[in-house]
Structure formats: C-alpha cells, structure tokens
Scaffold this motif. Structure first.
Motif, PDB file in Angstrom:
ATOM      1  N   GLN A  67      43.729  48.726  39.274  1.00 54.01           N
ATOM      2  CA  GLN A  67      43.567  47.200  39.133  1.00 54.01           C
ATOM      3  C   GLN A  67      41.891  47.136  39.383  1.00 54.01           C
ATOM      4  OE1 GLN A  67      44.973  44.005  38.847  1.00 54.01           O
ATOM      5  NE2 GLN A  67      46.812  45.433  37.998  1.00 54.01           N
ATOM      6  N   GLN A  68      41.149  47.940  39.832  1.00 53.86           N
ATOM      7  CA  GLN A  68      40.027  47.861  40.176  1.00 53.86           C
ATOM      8  C   GLN A  68      39.212  48.328  38.767  1.00 53.86           C
ATOM      9  OE1 GLN A  68      38.296  50.467  43.432  1.00 53.86           O
ATOM     10  NE2 GLN A  68      35.989  49.949  42.978  1.00 53.86           N
ATOM     11  N   LEU A  70      40.639  48.080  35.944  1.00 53.67           N
ATOM     12  CA  LEU A  70      40.543  46.841  34.786  1.00 53.67           C
ATOM     13  C   LEU A  70      39.707  45.878  34.793  1.00 53.67           C
ATOM     14  CD1 LEU A  70      44.480  46.357  35.198  1.00 53.67           C
ATOM     15  CD2 LEU A  70      43.177  47.532  33.387  1.00 53.67           C
ATOM     16  N   ARG A  71      38.831  45.792  36.243  1.00 50.27           N
ATOM     17  CA  ARG A  71      38.062  44.626  36.298  1.00 50.27           C
ATOM     18  C   ARG A  71      36.901  45.247  35.976  1.00 50.27           C
ATOM     19  NH1 ARG A  71      40.846  44.719  41.605  1.00 50.27           N
ATOM     20  NH2 ARG A  71      42.785  43.239  41.413  1.00 50.27           N
ATOM     21  N   LEU A  72      36.410  46.251  35.831  1.00 47.44           N
ATOM     22  CA  LEU A  72      35.134  46.953  35.469  1.00 47.44           C
ATOM     23  C   LEU A  72      34.563  46.132  34.086  1.00 47.44           C
ATOM     24  CD1 LEU A  72      35.238  50.611  36.567  1.00 47.44           C
ATOM     25  CD2 LEU A  72      33.985  48.758  37.792  1.00 47.44           C
ATOM     26  N   ASN A 110      38.751  47.383  28.629  1.00 47.17           N
ATOM     27  CA  ASN A 110      37.054  47.681  28.721  1.00 47.17           C
ATOM     28  C   ASN A 110      36.689  49.326  28.338  1.00 47.17           C
ATOM     29  OD1 ASN A 110      38.128  49.282  30.752  1.00 47.17           O
ATOM     30  ND2 ASN A 110      37.591  47.881  32.329  1.00 47.17           N
ATOM     31  N   LYS A 168      48.827  43.657  33.611  1.00 50.57           N
ATOM     32  CA  LYS A 168      48.034  42.605  34.027  1.00 50.57           C
ATOM     33  C   LYS A 168      47.148  42.908  35.021  1.00 50.57           C
ATOM     34  CE  LYS A 168      51.525  39.008  32.982  1.00 50.57           C
ATOM     35  NZ  LYS A 168      52.439  37.931  33.588  1.00 50.57           N
ATOM     36  N   GLU A 169      45.895  42.446  34.824  1.00 49.69           N
ATOM     37  CA  GLU A 169      45.107  42.310  35.991  1.00 49.69           C
ATOM     38  C   GLU A 169      45.266  41.158  36.896  1.00 49.69           C
ATOM     39  OE1 GLU A 169      42.444  41.351  38.520  1.00 49.69           O
ATOM     40  OE2 GLU A 169      41.906  39.734  36.851  1.00 49.69           O
ATOM     41  N   GLY A 171      44.429  39.607  39.522  1.00 50.98           N
ATOM     42  CA  GLY A 171      43.533  38.335  39.867  1.00 50.98           C
ATOM     43  C   GLY A 171      43.570  37.363  38.963  1.00 50.98           C
ATOM     44  N   SER A 172      43.590  37.780  37.655  1.00 49.21           N
ATOM     45  CA  SER A 172      43.527  36.505  36.639  1.00 49.21           C
ATOM     46  C   SER A 172      45.077  36.427  35.965  1.00 49.21           C
ATOM     47  CB  SER A 172      42.561  36.868  35.446  1.00 49.21           C
ATOM     48  OG  SER A 172      43.052  38.249  34.750  1.00 49.21           O
ATOM     49  N   ALA A 176      45.271  43.226  30.721  1.00 45.85           N
ATOM     50  CA  ALA A 176      44.098  43.967  30.497  1.00 45.85           C
ATOM     51  C   ALA A 176      44.235  45.392  30.228  1.00 45.85           C
ATOM     52  CB  ALA A 176      43.310  43.748  31.598  1.00 45.85           C
TER      53      ALA A 176
END
Length: 244
Positions: A67-68, A70-72, A110, A168-169, A171-172, A176
């Motif tokens: 999850q971390q 995916l947010r980068l 990403n 899925k990410e 948070g959103s 992702a």
C-alpha cells in the motif's frame, strides 16, 4: 509482445469444472461410487490449489508495504528501489510458504514492480498493458489459460496458468496496481493424473465446457463434445464437479 498480451487477455477463462470421462465398456470394472470418490478427491486438491491463488492477492494487496508503494510518486528512484526490494523479499517468503506457486508479481501504476523470483520483466508501462486494463474493468480476479512461458517475464518455456487481480490503493479506493500469480500447468496435470480403470481419465474445463487442462494426446474438441453430449448419446459415464 503486445499481440501476445492482447490474445492472452481475450482468452480469459473461468476455471470451474473437473470432468471425468469413462466409457461404458470399462464402467463395470469400477463402481460408480469409486469413480465419484476419485473425482471428489481430485476436485478437493484442485480447490485448495486455486483457492490459495485467489486468497494470496488479497493478503498481498492489503500489505502495508504494498500500500505504501502504491502511494509513491512516479520516477522516485531511491524510494522505488527500496520498495521493490522489500516487496520482492515479502513475495519470496510467500512463494517459499506455498512452493506449488511458480511465481508471484506485483505491478503498480507508478512503475514499481516486484516478483518472488528474479526473472527479467516484460512490463514497462502498466497502464498500457491489456491484462491490467482487463483486471480494472472486471474489478475481480480472472484466469488466463495455459501458455508457453510467462506473459509478464522472461522465463523458461514452461506452460503456465495465471490469475490476475487488480489492487486498490485503500486511501483513495482507486485501482493502482495488480497482482499476478502463476502456476505450472504440469502441477495441475499431476493432480488430474488419477488412474480410473483402463481408459477413464480426468480433465479440467471452464464453465462453458471448453477444456483447459487435459491429458497429452487428447483432442480438446472431442473432449468438449463428449463432455456435453456423452451421456445423451449413451457413450459412457460422465462425472462433473464444480470447483468452489
């Protein structure tokens, strides 16, 4: 490569039914109860195998490291490298825990990619990959039929079955990335290689009746016809079990 991926995505199957075929001239050597027991045992073994492939992406997709990652942001060299190293180590541990799995992959939009075994990857742009677009459109795990070699990495020419799951990410809530899990076809064949009298055999087909994994030397078109029409034509005993 693009053509290969496109064909693979269009050939999506839903692995669903174990079929036993045995001609009437051989039924008398085995009781119907015995045949049913063999099919039930094989189906249970395949259920475990495929259920593990469906459960793994859920665990992987919710892992804090994934999850971390995916947010980068894109093109963040050092953080990407650290995330890929950490996730690859995590996937390797999972692969060691379930050695039946051929390889596990995580891909993110990403640009981050990780795998449980160090094969050279084929995917550079996840967003432009037909498998990823198909996964996001479906919103659930789907299966790809056996093919020689991996669709996402440079491996041996071993025939592989793959499950593809969008991630899925959290948070959103948007997709992702994706998790791909590969299984060697020969492992499924070994489960189906049960002895049923002199001429009985098992094969795996999708829910439409199309053979997916079957004994060497068998004509899939003939198997499909027999599976659908065998009993109606009084050709032999047909036993079906749907995988969970």
């Amino acid at each position: 490569y693009v053509m290969l991926m496109g064909l693979l995505a269009l050939s999506v199957i839903s692995i669903g039914v174990v079929v036993c075929l045995i001609s009437y001239r051989n039924v008398m050597s085995l009781s119907v109860q015995t045949c049913n027991q063999i099919v039930d045992k094989t189906t249970d073994e395949l259920d475990v195998l495929f259920e593990n492939m469906q459960a793994m992406p859920v665990v992987i997709g919710r892992d804090a490291r994934v999850q971390q990652a995916l947010r980068l942001p894109e093109e963040d060299g050092e953080e990407h490298f650290a995330a890929e190293y950490e996730i690859s180590a995590f996937l390797s541990e999972m692969n060691l825990f379930d050695s039946d799995i051929f390889c596990i992959y995580v891909f993110a939009e990403n640009g981050i990619s990780a795998q449980s075994k160090y094969y050279r990857l084929r995917i550079d742009d996840l967003g432009g990959t037909p498998l990823y677009r198909e996964a996001c459109a479906r919103g659930e795990t789907f299966w790809c039929p056996p093919q020689k070699g991996s669709a996402v990495s440079v491996t041996t020419s071993e025939s592989l079955i793959a499950s593809v799951t969008p991630v899925k990410e959290l948070g959103s809530g948007r997709y992702a990335g994706m998790v791909i899990i590969e299984l060697a076809e020969k492992l499924v064949k070994s489960r189906l290689n049960a002895s049923i009298g002199n001429n009985g055999f098992l094969f795996l087909c999708d829910e439409s009746g199309q053979p997916v994994v079957y004994p060497d030397g068998k004509d899939p078109r003939a198997l499909e016809e027999w599976s659908r029409q065998g009993e109606a034509q009084n050709r032999g005993l047909t036993i079906r079990r749907t995988l969970r």
